[in-house]
Scaffold this motif. Structure first.
Motif, PDB file in Angstrom:
ATOM      1  N   ILE A 125      96.933 136.171  65.725  1.00 29.32           N
ATOM      2  CA  ILE A 125      95.372 136.175  65.949  1.00 29.32           C
ATOM      3  C   ILE A 125      95.195 137.700  66.303  1.00 29.32           C
ATOM      4  O   ILE A 125      93.909 137.860  65.481  1.00 29.32           O
ATOM      5  CB  ILE A 125      95.028 135.074  66.290  1.00 29.32           C
ATOM      6  N   SER A 126      95.571 138.013  67.179  1.00 31.59           N
ATOM      7  CA  SER A 126      95.190 139.270  68.077  1.00 31.59           C
ATOM      8  C   SER A 126      95.610 140.365  67.192  1.00 31.59           C
ATOM      9  O   SER A 126      94.332 141.156  66.623  1.00 31.59           O
ATOM     10  CB  SER A 126      95.883 139.601  69.116  1.00 31.59           C
ATOM     11  N   SER A 127      96.315 140.313  66.374  1.00 27.09           N
ATOM     12  CA  SER A 127      96.072 141.973  65.400  1.00 27.09           C
ATOM     13  C   SER A 127      95.854 141.377  63.668  1.00 27.09           C
ATOM     14  O   SER A 127      95.095 142.088  63.886  1.00 27.09           O
ATOM     15  CB  SER A 127      98.286 141.862  64.835  1.00 27.09           C
ATOM     16  N   GLY A 128      95.253 140.630  63.599  1.00 25.59           N
ATOM     17  CA  GLY A 128      94.306 140.248  62.300  1.00 25.59           C
ATOM     18  C   GLY A 128      93.139 140.681  62.441  1.00 25.59           C
ATOM     19  O   GLY A 128      92.203 141.591  62.102  1.00 25.59           O
ATOM     20  N   LEU A 129      92.527 140.026  63.610  1.00 27.94           N
ATOM     21  CA  LEU A 129      91.346 140.394  64.471  1.00 27.94           C
ATOM     22  C   LEU A 129      91.113 141.989  64.611  1.00 27.94           C
ATOM     23  O   LEU A 129      90.241 142.585  64.285  1.00 27.94           O
ATOM     24  CB  LEU A 129      91.080 139.996  65.081  1.00 27.94           C
TER      25      LEU A 129
END
Length: 509
Positions: A125-129
């Motif tokens: 989630i963090s890397s995608g966002l």
């Protein structure tokens, strides 16, 4: 504790312990719950080496480029201010400080969730966002949009920046962590270093928006690869495995899970604010937070200060960014200290002496003086005190090798000390340190240029060298009193206790 029995609708009674042994499980000492056996192949520390290498290598790469995107903001700010008609300090605040302040908030809010709900989802989630945030800054010609995206990106950067230590503790024992924490620290520090280099050359060849386009592409690629890593939080894996077995055998005891939160209120009270508790209640964490924050803020100071110093020696903007390579070279010499750590570790093991976290503080004892020496050396071999051909540019640059070595030692040794001392709570302990580090790193760029112009580069660096000299007091204090402080800590002592209950030998901690 004697044998216990269970029965199903299709089978007669069987000894429960034999059934658990077939699945590499056993009863916890309380006799009411189930834990791993030491040789359980599904335990993350027993995963194949290729699996460990892929997972940890990928999350370290994520940390590297997320970190690089933070220091890249300084060069981008210097160019974006012309487009948005901002003064230098306000542009730095928008592109650098807000990112790091967001990171500080994320350091408190996000990592504890991984201790209760797992790590893999948070990485993805963090890397995608983060990828989306970089893309928006590049495409949208709006300062408010850029500000919001930098804050969100900073918030998300807390995930790889702090929970990698927890993932490493999940997967590797103490001896392996010597090298793994070192490689993680090197990756993170290289991220700090390549940020200014990449951004300066990208801006020179294209423009400042391409800095964020390129980071969006890199981070997006890493996001896709993260789908192939495994969850490593041991308590969650154990709970999932036992719950699957309980669907067939309802009488089976539940898994031993110290991360269980019965409701959201309990989670918020005990887990969400755990980093704050560790920061203000644990002397070790507080001291480490101050040391790492000041030391690692040097990189952000140098992103502002090195360029005018070396331009005064005749360097161009892009050439002056290459000076960061000297700091990067210094990180490589830390491998020698890790060899020394392994020698000490093996010697104690051969002597039958239990390994303590303090046994791996040698790098701190060497790195703290090297930081002070490097800064004093640099401060008095640069303009305006030294002009023209009196001393060639290589002389002050060599001192930055000492600084790079020292920063890596302080970072790897102190984070490793946290991991070894707080074990299951290492992610929250790391988050507490990263919170202070983010605040400090976000503030210093706002007054660095004024400090160096007002005091002069020689005096400004000498002040930093004086602070670094005070760090030399900490290694003997930790070596003499660290164990006593840990024994009095409810978090450190409880963490060791639950690791024993989960079936991990103390020698493998």
């Amino acid at each position: 504790m004697g044998f216990q029995n269970f029965e199903t609708s299709d089978e007669p009674k069987f000894p429960m312990q034999e059934y658990l042994q077939e699945h590499y499980l056993e009863f916890a000492p309380n006799g009411k719950s189930i834990r791993w056996t030491h040789d359980n192949p599904r335990h993350p520390r027993n995963w194949p080496m290729w699996r460990k290498t892929y997972d940890v290598g990928l999350i370290c790469a994520l940390d590297l480029f997320i970190t690089a995107s933070s220091t890249a903001g300084a060069a981008a700010a210097a160019q974006a201010r012309h487009e948005y008609e901002l003064d230098y300090t306000y542009s730095t605040f928008c592109f650098v400080t807000l990112f790091l302040l967001g990171q500080s908030v994320g350091n408190i809010v996000l990592p504890p969730w991984t201790e209760s709900f797992g790590r893999k989802k948070m990485y993805i989630i963090s890397s995608g966002l983060s990828c989306i945030c970089c893309a928006v800054i590049g495409f949208v010609h709006s300062l408010p949009a850029a500000i919001v995206m930098r804050i969100i990106a900073g918030l998300l950067s807390a995930v790889p920046g702090t929970i990698v230590g927890g993932s490493i503790e999940d997967i590797f024992n103490a001896q392996a962590r010597i090298w793994v924490v070192f490689f993680w620290t090197v990756a993170s520090n290289i991220g700090l270093i390549i940020g200014p280099i990449m951004s300066s050359h990208i801006i020179e060849a294209l423009n400042w928006r391409w800095v964020f386009f390129i980071y969006a592409l890199i981070i997006g690629t890493i996001t896709g690869l993260l789908f192939f890593i495994r969850e490593s939080r041991c308590s969650l894996l154990l709970t999932h495995e036992v719950d699957m077995m309980r669907q067939e055998i309802p009488s089976l005891p539940r898994a031993l899970n110290h991360d269980h939160s019965p409701d959201m209120r309990t989670f918020v009270k005990e887990a969400l604010f755990r980093p704050a508790q560790l920061l203000f209640q644990e002397p070790i964490i507080f001291t480490i937070a101050i040391m790492i924050s000041i030391a690692m803020s040097l990189i952000y100071i140098f992103t502002e200060a090195l360029q005018p110093i070396y331009m005064a020696m005749g360097f161009s903007v892009s050439q002056s960014s290459l000076i960061f390579m000297a700091i990067g070279l210094g990180t490589c010499f830390s491998a020698l200290t890790r060899l020394l750590d392994c020698h000490i570790f093996n010697k104690r093991r051969n002597q039958g002496v239990a390994i303590k976290p303090e046994d791996k503080l040698t790098g701190l004892a060497i790195g703290a003086p090297c930081l002070a020496i490097g800064l004093w050396w640099f401060g008095w071999t640069i303009p305006p005190l030294v002009q023209g051909p009196n001393i060639p540019w290589i002389v002050p640059t060599m001192s930055l090798v000492f600084v790079g070595y020292a920063l890596t030692e302080l970072d790897s040794v102190l984070y490793g000390y946290i991991s070894d001392s707080y074990l299951s709570y290492s992610a929250s302990a790391t988050a507490a340190v990263a919170f202070v580090r983010g605040i400090m790193s976000g503030i210093v760029p706002l007054f660095t240029r004024q400090m160096f112009e007002g005091l002069g580069a020689n005096v400004a660096v000498s002040i930093l060298a004086g602070i670094a000299s005070l760090f030399c007091i900490v290694p003997p204090l930790f070596l003499c009193f660290g164990e006593r402080i840990r024994q009095r800590s409810k978090f450190a002592s409880y963490s060791w206790q639950i690791h024993e209950e989960l079936g991990k030998d103390v020698d493998d901690i």
